[in-house]
Design a protein around this motif. Structure first.
Motif, mmCIF file in Angstrom:
data_model
loop_
_atom_site.group_PDB
_atom_site.id
_atom_site.type_symbol
_atom_site.label_atom_id
_atom_site.label_comp_id
_atom_site.label_asym_id
_atom_site.label_seq_id
_atom_site.Cartn_x
_atom_site.Cartn_y
_atom_site.Cartn_z
ATOM 1 N N MET A 1 -86.893 -21.551 29.063
ATOM 2 C CA MET A 1 -87.296 -22.454 27.574
ATOM 3 C C MET A 1 -86.710 -21.058 26.364
ATOM 4 O O MET A 1 -87.751 -19.776 26.797
ATOM 5 C CB MET A 1 -88.202 -22.928 27.263
ATOM 6 N N ASN A 2 -86.689 -20.756 25.434
ATOM 7 C CA ASN A 2 -86.212 -19.691 24.457
ATOM 8 C C ASN A 2 -87.880 -19.487 23.996
ATOM 9 O O ASN A 2 -88.194 -20.103 22.447
ATOM 10 C CB ASN A 2 -84.932 -19.308 23.440
ATOM 11 N N VAL A 3 -88.545 -18.671 24.318
ATOM 12 C CA VAL A 3 -90.274 -18.349 23.537
ATOM 13 C C VAL A 3 -89.413 -18.163 22.352
ATOM 14 O O VAL A 3 -91.320 -18.120 21.516
ATOM 15 C CB VAL A 3 -91.188 -17.855 24.631
ATOM 16 N N TYR A 4 -89.134 -16.787 22.450
ATOM 17 C CA TYR A 4 -89.296 -16.442 21.337
ATOM 18 C C TYR A 4 -88.693 -16.730 20.129
ATOM 19 O O TYR A 4 -88.976 -16.746 18.448
ATOM 20 C CB TYR A 4 -88.061 -14.594 21.098
ATOM 21 N N ALA A 5 -88.030 -18.325 20.042
ATOM 22 C CA ALA A 5 -87.602 -18.566 18.977
ATOM 23 C C ALA A 5 -88.661 -19.099 18.552
ATOM 24 O O ALA A 5 -88.738 -20.238 17.497
ATOM 25 C CB ALA A 5 -86.199 -19.672 19.501
ATOM 26 N N ILE A 6 -89.066 -19.962 19.860
ATOM 27 C CA ILE A 6 -90.560 -21.127 19.252
ATOM 28 C C ILE A 6 -91.367 -20.007 18.208
ATOM 29 O O ILE A 6 -91.520 -20.872 17.520
ATOM 30 C CB ILE A 6 -91.160 -21.484 20.759
ATOM 31 N N ARG A 7 -91.608 -19.663 19.010
ATOM 32 C CA ARG A 7 -92.659 -18.460 17.864
ATOM 33 C C ARG A 7 -91.906 -17.863 17.107
ATOM 34 O O ARG A 7 -93.041 -17.746 15.533
ATOM 35 C CB ARG A 7 -92.810 -17.108 19.006
ATOM 36 N N PRO A 96 -78.595 -19.882 19.125
ATOM 37 C CA PRO A 96 -78.934 -20.379 20.567
ATOM 38 C C PRO A 96 -80.354 -21.287 20.758
ATOM 39 O O PRO A 96 -80.956 -20.411 21.756
ATOM 40 C CB PRO A 96 -78.920 -19.285 20.988
ATOM 41 N N VAL A 97 -80.766 -21.992 20.346
ATOM 42 C CA VAL A 97 -82.103 -22.629 20.457
ATOM 43 C C VAL A 97 -81.773 -23.965 20.563
ATOM 44 O O VAL A 97 -81.426 -24.977 20.001
ATOM 45 C CB VAL A 97 -82.614 -22.642 18.885
ATOM 46 N N SER A 98 -82.888 -24.117 21.740
ATOM 47 C CA SER A 98 -82.417 -26.213 21.857
ATOM 48 C C SER A 98 -83.018 -27.359 21.266
ATOM 49 O O SER A 98 -84.093 -26.475 20.535
ATOM 50 C CB SER A 98 -82.922 -25.981 23.102
ATOM 51 N N TYR A 99 -82.388 -28.448 20.787
ATOM 52 C CA TYR A 99 -83.112 -29.512 20.659
ATOM 53 C C TYR A 99 -85.018 -29.413 20.054
ATOM 54 O O TYR A 99 -85.580 -29.077 19.479
ATOM 55 C CB TYR A 99 -82.805 -30.611 20.141
ATOM 56 N N LEU A 100 -85.461 -29.364 21.859
ATOM 57 C CA LEU A 100 -86.563 -29.222 22.430
ATOM 58 C C LEU A 100 -87.500 -27.990 21.788
ATOM 59 O O LEU A 100 -88.452 -28.251 21.448
ATOM 60 C CB LEU A 100 -86.822 -28.918 23.989
ATOM 61 N N GLU A 101 -86.686 -27.028 21.892
ATOM 62 C CA GLU A 101 -87.564 -25.443 20.802
ATOM 63 C C GLU A 101 -87.889 -25.665 19.264
ATOM 64 O O GLU A 101 -88.575 -25.424 18.521
ATOM 65 C CB GLU A 101 -86.458 -24.621 21.347
ATOM 66 N N ILE A 102 -86.529 -26.432 18.588
ATOM 67 C CA ILE A 102 -87.326 -26.888 17.792
ATOM 68 C C ILE A 102 -88.120 -27.447 16.973
ATOM 69 O O ILE A 102 -88.938 -27.424 16.296
ATOM 70 C CB ILE A 102 -85.830 -26.808 17.180
ATOM 71 N N TYR A 106 -91.420 -26.869 14.631
ATOM 72 C CA TYR A 106 -92.116 -27.289 13.964
ATOM 73 C C TYR A 106 -93.267 -28.359 13.594
ATOM 74 O O TYR A 106 -93.956 -28.020 13.050
ATOM 75 C CB TYR A 106 -90.797 -27.679 12.822
ATOM 76 N N VAL A 107 -93.220 -29.069 14.983
ATOM 77 C CA VAL A 107 -94.129 -29.620 15.328
ATOM 78 C C VAL A 107 -95.703 -28.820 15.658
ATOM 79 O O VAL A 107 -96.949 -29.744 15.433
ATOM 80 C CB VAL A 107 -94.444 -31.309 16.516
ATOM 81 N N GLY A 108 -95.359 -28.150 16.505
ATOM 82 C CA GLY A 108 -96.471 -27.353 17.185
ATOM 83 C C GLY A 108 -97.308 -26.472 15.856
ATOM 84 O O GLY A 108 -98.614 -27.183 15.455
ATOM 85 N N ALA A 109 -96.560 -26.199 14.962
ATOM 86 C CA ALA A 109 -97.172 -25.196 13.926
ATOM 87 C C ALA A 109 -98.154 -26.702 13.164
ATOM 88 O O ALA A 109 -99.219 -26.033 12.801
ATOM 89 C CB ALA A 109 -96.053 -24.738 13.675
#
Length: 253
Positions: A1-7, A96-102, A106-109
């Protein structure tokens, strides 16, 4: 999981809150305070207890839930609609970000902002009425679960909307009326039998009832049913988000 993208997505959305502090935090808190003044003080002074709880304290969970639902939907829908409106959504989709990470970003914020607002309103309520929290663990659980569920719902609305006016249709014309009619300011046991039955078709009843149970140990609906209905709606929103990204509905066209 791309933690940097989520962050990156998460912090970008949170930063927007501090840039619009008056709209994001101050306005809902002031509005809720006015509800306490009007309903809690003016009307509550002339009412007896409801289910063994003073009226001013009785409406605290309902007011928090009202703010939580509307702000969760508003934050999440606006957060995903802006990239669509500006065209930057294509950069996110091509990265290079998965739909789950997107979705997590957004939803987490949006859920974080709603939970912070809910806690601020909880502290504000203490200035007006005395209340207790019988089940603090379940209070936090219902708070988080509701914020995440309706942030997902708002995310879906933001993708569905193709204009600014559509962002307000569901919160203003559907969610807010359902919240007012869902036992936020009264117990549904006070209604005639026919209306009690009809009210059970309102999904917000289960949210408010479960949340109120966590405060005072009393509810209009069995807390297990309330939790089950909330989890069911969460699952429905997850399926809808999965379908949106699978088909590219209003994202790739």
């Amino acid at each position: 999981m791309n933690v940097y993208a989520i962050r990156a997505i998460y912090l970008f959305e949170l930063a927007r809150t501090w840039r619009t502090l008056l709209q994001s935090i101050a306005t809902p808190v002031i509005t809720t305070s006015l509800y306490f003044v009007v309903f809690g003080s003016a009307i509550g002074a002339n009412m007896s207890q409801v289910q063994g709880v003073s009226y001013g304290a009785f409406i605290v969970p309902g007011l928090i839930m009202l703010a939580l639902l509307t702000e969760s939907i508003s934050n999440a829908s606006f957060g995903i609609y802006m990239p669509k409106y500006s065209g930057t959504i294509y950069e996110v989709l091509s990265a290079p970000v998965s739909y789950l990470e997107i979705v997590i970003g957004y939803v987490g914020a949006a859920a974080t902002k709603s939970v912070i607002l809910g806690l601020i309103i909880l502290i504000t309520a203490r200035l007006f009425v005395d209340f207790e929290i019988v089940h603090p663990f379940w209070m936090v659980a219902f708070l988080l679960l509701t914020a995440i569920t309706f942030s997902l719902f708002g995310f879906i609305i933001g993708i569905w909307a193709d204009g600014w006016e559509k962002l307000q249709i569901v919160p203003a014309l559907i969610v807010t009326p359902l919240t007012f009619l869902g036992g936020s300011f009264y117990s549904i046991s006070m209604l005639p039998p026919l209306w009690q039955t009809l009210t059970l078709f309102n999904p917000v009843v289960y949210l408010v009832s479960g949340f109120r149970w966590s405060f005072y140990g009393v509810s209009d609906v069995n807390v297990t049913v309330s939790l089950g209905m909330t989890l069911g709606f969460l699952l429905l929103c997850l399926v809808a988000v999965w379908w949106i990204f699978r088909t590219g509905y209003r994202l790739k066209n």
